[in-house]
Design an enzyme around this catalytic site. Structure first.
Site, PDB file in Angstrom:
ATOM      1  N   THR A 158      41.560  50.519  35.698  1.00 50.25           N
ATOM      2  CA  THR A 158      41.364  51.038  34.347  1.00 50.25           C
ATOM      3  C   THR A 158      40.324  52.142  34.375  1.00 50.25           C
ATOM      4  OG1 THR A 158      41.893  48.885  33.369  1.00 50.25           O
ATOM      5  CG2 THR A 158      40.663  50.442  31.999  1.00 50.25           C
ATOM      6  N   GLU A 363      42.072  40.103  34.926  1.00 55.59           N
ATOM      7  CA  GLU A 363      40.886  39.236  35.004  1.00 55.59           C
ATOM      8  C   GLU A 363      41.264  37.851  35.544  1.00 55.59           C
ATOM      9  OE1 GLU A 363      37.625  40.296  34.160  1.00 55.59           O
ATOM     10  OE2 GLU A 363      38.559  42.253  33.976  1.00 55.59           O
TER      11      GLU A 363
END
Length: 380
Positions: A158, A363
């Site tokens: 990201t 995550e």
């Protein structure tokens, strides 16, 4: 839980910013990506360094404040919320805990202002959940000088293109196993940092998710973040904390889908009355609202445990697991409430469904969350 006055103020600030500065531009940013100006505006609003001290330009707030702000931004757009998340935690959180005075002075002021944002380079093409299996190498230079040379590839990063600083996890001692992995914090304009491609994604189209190559990238030893060999612990600790924020992102996306579906159900007529007055639709919305509230309380509980220094690994994983599963179900139910219109990009629920799907993956996948939870249960 009841929010404090400061927490409510941060929540209201984030909600107002998200609804006025982000939501009206989402359709355009899905095509072009969010503008650098937005990042600076987010910095001015205090959203890019919520838990960082005021001496560095941050809000100096607690983690509960951060995740409730995350829910508000995510309710406007999931991709932009993820840019905010990458900058706040893990990058700034790890810098706050492990950085030297020189590193904090170098990066914090510009990062809290949104003038520079951070990217977290952990995942590689061959490994995601198994973080210890990374292959990127950081070798001591053989040509003299106190620096490392990094080589490897990173995937699904990201802000990989727009970031000004990268937190890179790399192997410094292959023979030491998990204790041979280190973390670096270094500018992305270093020669050798190369963006291979920007990925075309199902959702989160407002941010740049990139494949990165590190090719003979010279990094000064002073760019080590924390002690050499402590990188995996730094990465995993911040991933655990980040799971609470992912739960908040999921709740934000689910809430936006639910609110759109509720408004539509109260306006759309079928068989002579609003479809909300048909029990099948009303009960569906009741289930959606219940799931959202449960997810919110779970992430708030985990965040509160973190703020008081209590163990929260299990609670963070539970919150992430439940909220991300819930968000996909709620967004799908919202689309069903819209009927055929929900399948059109003219309405918001198609975008929201695309955006929330990734919460079950990043995550740590939800399969990994179940592994973490089950191990915690076994320990008692």
């Amino acid at each position: 839980m009841q929010l404090s006055e400061e927490q409510r103020l941060i929540q209201e600030t984030a909600r107002r910013f998200a609804q006025t500065e982000i939501l009206p531009n989402v359709r355009q940013w899905e095509k072009t990506g969010a503008s650098p100006e937005l990042m600076r505006k987010m910095g001015q609003a205090g959203l890019m360094g919520i838990c960082i001290g005021p001496e560095w330009g941050g809000a100096g707030a607690d983690f509960v404040s951060y995740v409730i702000a995350m829910e508000e931004v995510s309710a406007a757009d999931g991709g932009i919320a993820n840019l905010m998340a990458a900058n706040n935690s893990p990058v700034m959180a790890a810098l706050n805990e492990h950085g030297t005075e020189a590193q904090t002075q170098r990066y914090f002021p510009s990062m809290t202002r949104g003038e520079m944002i951070g990217a977290f380079l952990l995942t590689e093409p061959h490994t995601g959940s198994d973080a210890a299996a990374i292959l990127t190498r950081a070798s001591r230079s053989k040509s003299g000088g106190d620096h490392f040379v990094l080589n490897g590839q990173k995937q699904f990063i990201t802000a990989g293109r727009r970031a000004g600083v990268a937190m890179i996890i790399a192997v410094t001692d292959p023979a030491a196993g998990k204790r041979g992995i280190s973390a670096f914090l270094t500018p992305t304009d270093n020669p050798g940092y190369k963006v291979l491609r920007e990925e075309a994604k199902l959702g989160h189209r407002s941010n740049d998710t990139c494949a990165i190559a590190l090719e003979d990238m010279a990094v000064p030893a002073g760019d080590l973040l924390g002690a050499e060999g402590r990188g995996l612990g730094i990465a995993l600790a911040n991933l655990s904390v980040g799971r609470i924020a992912v739960a908040a992102q999921a709740v934000g996306g689910a809430r936006a889908a639910y609110e759109a579906a509720l408004a539509y159900a109260q306006e759309r007529q079928a068989f002579g009355k609003p479809i909300f007055e048909h029990q099948a639709v009303a009960f569906r919305l009741a289930d959606m609202a219940t799931g959202i509230e449960a997810g919110r309380q779970m992430y708030l509980h985990a965040a509160q445990l973190l703020d008081i220094g209590a163990p929260c690994l299990k609670e963070a994983s539970m919150a992430k697991l439940f909220a991300s599963d819930m968000a996909e179900k709620v967004a799908s139910a919202a689309l069903q409430t819209f009927g055929g219109n929900g399948y059109l990009e003219d309405y918001p629920v198609a975008r929201i469904l695309r955006d929330v799907r990734v919460h079950r993956i990043y995550e740590g996948t939800n399969d990994i969350q179940k592994l973490v939870i089950s191990r915690a249960l076994a320990r008692g």
